[in-house]
Design an enzyme around this catalytic site. Structure first.
Site, PDB file in Angstrom:
ATOM      1  N   GLU A 397       0.842  -1.224   0.000  1.00 24.44           N
ATOM      2  CA  GLU A 397       0.000   0.000   0.000  1.00 24.44           C
ATOM      3  C   GLU A 397       0.872   1.267   0.000  1.00 24.44           C
ATOM      4  OE1 GLU A 397      -3.505   0.103   0.198  1.00 24.44           O
ATOM      5  OE2 GLU A 397      -3.894  -2.011   0.576  1.00 24.44           O
TER       6      GLU A 397
HETATM    7  C1  LIG Z   1       2.736  -9.896   0.058  1.00 27.98           C
HETATM    8  C2  LIG Z   1       2.500  -8.760  -0.888  1.00 27.98           C
HETATM    9  C3  LIG Z   1       1.207  -8.444  -1.268  1.00 27.98           C
HETATM   10  C4  LIG Z   1       0.982  -7.406  -2.167  1.00 27.98           C
HETATM   11  N1  LIG Z   1      -0.293  -7.160  -2.604  1.00 27.98           N
HETATM   12  C5  LIG Z   1      -0.487  -6.289  -3.635  1.00 27.98           C
HETATM   13  C6  LIG Z   1      -1.782  -6.173  -4.249  1.00 27.98           C
HETATM   14  O1  LIG Z   1      -2.755  -6.810  -3.840  1.00 27.98           O
HETATM   15  N2  LIG Z   1      -1.906  -5.339  -5.318  1.00 27.98           N
HETATM   16  C7  LIG Z   1      -0.861  -4.609  -5.801  1.00 27.98           C
HETATM   17  O2  LIG Z   1      -1.059  -3.881  -6.765  1.00 27.98           O
HETATM   18  N3  LIG Z   1       0.377  -4.694  -5.234  1.00 27.98           N
HETATM   19  C8  LIG Z   1       0.582  -5.522  -4.174  1.00 27.98           C
HETATM   20  N4  LIG Z   1       1.832  -5.646  -3.627  1.00 27.98           N
HETATM   21  C9  LIG Z   1       2.929  -4.849  -4.142  1.00 27.98           C
HETATM   22  C10 LIG Z   1       3.418  -3.778  -3.182  1.00 27.98           C
HETATM   23  O3  LIG Z   1       2.466  -2.753  -3.104  1.00 27.98           O
HETATM   24  C11 LIG Z   1       4.793  -3.317  -3.659  1.00 27.98           C
HETATM   25  O4  LIG Z   1       5.689  -4.359  -3.370  1.00 27.98           O
HETATM   26  C12 LIG Z   1       5.240  -2.027  -3.012  1.00 27.98           C
HETATM   27  O5  LIG Z   1       4.450  -0.962  -3.474  1.00 27.98           O
HETATM   28  C13 LIG Z   1       6.705  -1.714  -3.271  1.00 27.98           C
HETATM   29  O6  LIG Z   1       7.065  -1.878  -4.596  1.00 27.98           O
HETATM   30  P1  LIG Z   1       8.366  -2.736  -4.964  1.00 27.98           P
HETATM   31  O7  LIG Z   1       8.242  -4.021  -4.251  1.00 27.98           O
HETATM   32  O8  LIG Z   1       8.508  -2.754  -6.435  1.00 27.98           O
HETATM   33  O9  LIG Z   1       9.556  -1.931  -4.308  1.00 27.98           O
HETATM   34  P2  LIG Z   1      10.348  -0.697  -4.951  1.00 27.98           P
HETATM   35  O10 LIG Z   1       9.390   0.311  -5.438  1.00 27.98           O
HETATM   36  O11 LIG Z   1      11.380  -1.204  -5.890  1.00 27.98           O
HETATM   37  O12 LIG Z   1      11.084  -0.126  -3.652  1.00 27.98           O
HETATM   38  C14 LIG Z   1      12.298  -0.650  -3.134  1.00 27.98           C
HETATM   39  C15 LIG Z   1      12.768   0.285  -2.028  1.00 27.98           C
HETATM   40  O13 LIG Z   1      13.026   1.599  -2.584  1.00 27.98           O
HETATM   41  C16 LIG Z   1      12.312   2.570  -1.857  1.00 27.98           C
HETATM   42  N5  LIG Z   1      11.906   3.658  -2.733  1.00 27.98           N
HETATM   43  C17 LIG Z   1      11.297   3.564  -3.945  1.00 27.98           C
HETATM   44  N6  LIG Z   1      11.073   4.790  -4.436  1.00 27.98           N
HETATM   45  C18 LIG Z   1      11.529   5.673  -3.520  1.00 27.98           C
HETATM   46  C19 LIG Z   1      11.593   7.101  -3.443  1.00 27.98           C
HETATM   47  N7  LIG Z   1      11.107   7.890  -4.420  1.00 27.98           N
HETATM   48  N8  LIG Z   1      12.140   7.656  -2.349  1.00 27.98           N
HETATM   49  C20 LIG Z   1      12.609   6.900  -1.342  1.00 27.98           C
HETATM   50  N9  LIG Z   1      12.594   5.548  -1.360  1.00 27.98           N
HETATM   51  C21 LIG Z   1      12.057   4.952  -2.439  1.00 27.98           C
HETATM   52  C22 LIG Z   1      11.116   1.809  -1.292  1.00 27.98           C
HETATM   53  O14 LIG Z   1      10.549   2.470  -0.185  1.00 27.98           O
HETATM   54  C23 LIG Z   1      11.727   0.466  -0.933  1.00 27.98           C
HETATM   55  O15 LIG Z   1      12.320   0.546   0.321  1.00 27.98           O
HETATM   56  C24 LIG Z   1       2.072  -6.654  -2.675  1.00 27.98           C
HETATM   57  C25 LIG Z   1       3.368  -6.957  -2.266  1.00 27.98           C
HETATM   58  C26 LIG Z   1       3.600  -8.011  -1.409  1.00 27.98           C
HETATM   59  C27 LIG Z   1       5.012  -8.349  -1.040  1.00 27.98           C
END
Ligand SMILES: Cc1cc2nc3c(=O)[nH]c(=O)nc-3n(C[C@H](O)[C@H](O)[C@H](O)COP(=O)(O)OP(=O)(O)OC[C@H]3O[C@@H](n4cnc5c(N)ncnc54)[C@H](O)[C@@H]3O)c2cc1C
Length: 594
Positions: A397
């Site tokens: 989220e």
């Molecule tokens: C168990 C699980 C259930 C999920 N359920 C859903 C779902 O139902 N529907 C859905 O659409 N998604 C879902 N997700 C996805 C989830 O919302 C994303 O994993 C999350 O938004 C982070 O994206 P990412 O994993 O690509 O991390 P990234 O975006 O690659 O982030 C990696 C790190 O970089 C940091 N970061 C990124 N951008 C910035 C910035 N501008 N400034 C500072 N720090 C930054 C992040 O905070 C994080 O620490 C789920 C994920 C999991 C693991």
């Protein structure tokens, strides 16, 4: 207006608190509580396997549907109960089992509300009755492998077919909760690779499939899979909202999803306290129940006082959103636009609830493991699973970093656009500092009068510190060359300051109301005295670190710090006695009580 609570000289209007729920809502929440205790917790271990979760989740959801737990916020005309967000949260607060809680929250929140607020009449009629009865389970697909935090960058493409009857979707969505057993997917794709749009995709539509289950660190009993769209045919009538306007539902619903996720912190903390008290009473070391040791009692006092403050902020936020949503007529042709504006108006507050709730939850399960000692590190005790399950809440989220960006950026944007008069409050503070007229008086006979003064000083400290930040970047902010990324190092501490202020004010105002109305309570005053004292110490520390970083030389630093000290106040509080009183009641009652 998001961030408005920070302004000075504004009476805090009476807000929603857990004490204000009517009896029938509390009865309904009890139905949910019984459901969790009788149906969910007994299978909490079994549901962890990939095979069992595929059977147990739909079964439990059908049962939840029978009990009315899935239809709370669905309008009555679509076979729902038409109740408000606060009621939904009060029920969701009972969902204190991580895996099923995730299934439930994804379905009732991001899987249902986009249709309630942004669906067409036909879509609502077709899908909401099925979703709210539990006949169908829903999922929300925004994230992609290359686009997580940057979700609007999505690459999934939709192209209208020649006959103009269907959009053909190609791409994949990553980490989709409920994907393994969902019947309906709310999927975001770009029409012609450009126009970000929401689609309602049934699992039987040609071209949609899911991957195998993710092998996760926690919430093993919830389903998380990739959703693959290969020439997936979606009828044109299943476009949700306007073409190119999908960001409105995607982001608006995330705002509400964040608020709802915050409640997991309340649920988890209550359960962590309950399980840990049980354990601490029975576990003896040095021939003494560990519950009698000061450092164990300290943990109960910390969990419970933080919880009181957070749940105050939580229901304050949901209550304000409910009030504004109630003013929007569903028959209004501008319904979607107006609802979108309500969500936007509270984006700072909902982001704060997500961050604070997830961090409170993580803190509490960590304390719980520690109270359980080595046994807390084994799967024999539920607290180990709770520890793993709570971790994801700081990631999905919108990660806590993304939410911590949103808080100051929105406040600064509104300030620079003149929509939020933070500068007016800052000028008032600067005048008081110049005239040496900062009021630190309080009536020690009046309960929590001192804490009200601390809240005011906290807000002044926050505005003063944000003002120091704005001053440093003023020229750039004014000539609009500022990109916000330049100030990123400051955002985390600024957002922490803002969260402290909101939570502190919410807790103190709620507690004052409880005391003034003579509502039965055992610990309200103690919670607030302890949490306010600790919160104020943190605020002073964060503010002085920020000011040290922002000041260009020693002279400026001394000047800035002189202002900071004039805005602080020292007062004696016997935190050990407060903690002892809190721990005594919590251990005696075996649970969190106010
Ligand atoms: C168990 C699980 C259930 C999920 N359920 C859903 C779902 O139902 N529907 C859905 O659409 N998604 C879902 N997700 C996805 C989830 O919302 C994303 O994993 C999350 O938004 C982070 O994206 P990412 O994993 O690509 O991390 P990234 O975006 O690659 O982030 C990696 C790190 O970089 C940091 N970061 C990124 N951008 C910035 C910035 N501008 N400034 C500072 N720090 C930054 C992040 O905070 C994080 O620490 C789920 C994920 C999991 C693991």
């Amino acid at each position: 207006m998001s961030g408005k609570f920070l302004l000075l000289n504004k009476e805090v209007p009476s807000f929603m608190t857990p004490e204000k729920f009517e009896d029938h809502i509390e009865e309904f929440a009890k139905t949910a509580r019984d459901f969790l205790d009788k149906e969910v917790h007994p299978v909490a271990e079994e549901i962890q396997s990939d095979e069992a979760k595929m059977i147990l989740n739909p079964k439990l959801m059908a049962k939840a549907g029978e009990l009315g737990l899935l239809m709370i916020e669905v309008p009555e005309e679509y076979e729902g109960m038409g109740m408000d967000l606060s009621t939904g949260l009060r029920v969701a607060e009972q969902m204190d089992e991580g895996s099923f809680g995730t299934t439930y929250m994804a379905h009732t929140g991001i899987g249902t509300l986009p249709i309630v607020f942004f669906g067409t009449e036909e879509q609502k009629k077709k899908y909401l009755p099925k979703i709210s009865s539990g006949e169908w389970i829903s999922a929300y697909g925004l994230t992609e492998t290359g686009f997580g935090s940057d979700a609007l960058g999505a690459k999934t493409k939709a192209v209208l077919n020649e006959a103009g009857t269907h959009y053909i979707l190609n791409g994949s969505k990553q980490f989709i909760t409920n994907a393994g057993f969902a019947d309906l997917f709310i999927v975001y794709a770009k029409v012609d690779g450009e126009k970000f749009t929401a689609f309602l995709v049934e699992k039987t539509f040609p071209g949609i499939s899911t991957s195998k289950e993710e092998n996760k660190m926690g919430i093993h009993g919830s389903s998380t899979r990739a959703v693959i769209l290969e020439d997936c045919e979606v009828p044109v009538e299943n476009v949700m909202g306007e073409i190119g306007q999908g960001h409105k539902s995607a982001l608006g619903i995330l705002d509400i999803g964040r608020l709802k996720l915050g409640i997991a912190g309340v649920a988890g903390t209550k359960r962590a306290i309950k399980l840990s008290v049980e354990y601490a009473i029975n576990r003896k070391q040095f021939k003494t129940p560990i519950a009698q040791f000061g450092m164990m009692r300290n943990k109960f006092a910390e969990m419970a006082s933080k919880l009181f403050m957070f749940e105050s902020a939580m229901y304050r936020t949901s209550g304000m959103i409910d009030e504004d949503l109630a003013k929007v007529d569903p028959k209004d042709p501008d319904f979607k636009k107006k609802v979108g504006k309500v969500f936007k108006d509270y984006d700072v507050e909902t982001a704060m609830m997500k961050v604070m709730g997830s961090e409170l939850g993580s803190f509490s399960v960590d304390q719980g493991v520690q109270i359980h000692g080595g046994y807390g590190f084994t799967e024999e005790y539920e607290i180990a699973r709770m520890y793993r399950d709570a971790r994801i809440n700081r990631i999905f989220e919108g990660t806590n970093e993304i939410n911590r960006l949103l808080i100051p950026v929105q406040i600064l944007t509104h300030t620079m656009k003149g929509k939020l008069d933070l500068m007016g409050s800052l000028n008032q503070i600067l005048k008081e500092l110049k005239e040496d007229s900062v009021d630190k008086s309080y009536d020690s006979e009046k309960p929590l009068d001192r804490e009200m003064r601390v809240v005011e000083l906290t807000k002044k400290l926050v505005i003063y510190t944000v003002g120091t930040y704005v001053k440093k970047f003023m020229n750039k902010l004014a000539d609009k060359t500022f990109t916000f990324t330049e100030g990123e190092y400051y955002y985390e501490p600024i957002s922490n300051l803002v969260m402290e202020a909101y939570q502190m004010e919410s807790g103190v105002v709620r507690a004052k109301e409880i005391l003034e109305a003579n509502i039965k309570n055992k610990l309200t005053k103690e919670y607030v005295e302890l949490a306010t004292f600790e919160g104020f110490s943190r605020v002073r520390s964060i503010a002085s670190q920020l000011i040290a970083t922002l000041s260009v030389d020693e002279k400026e630093h001394s000047r800035n710090m002189a202002g900071l000290w004039k805005l602080t106040m020292d007062y004696p509080v016997n935190t050990a006695a407060l903690k002892e009183k809190i721990a005594e009641v919590i251990i005696e009652q075996g649970k969190y009580v106010i």
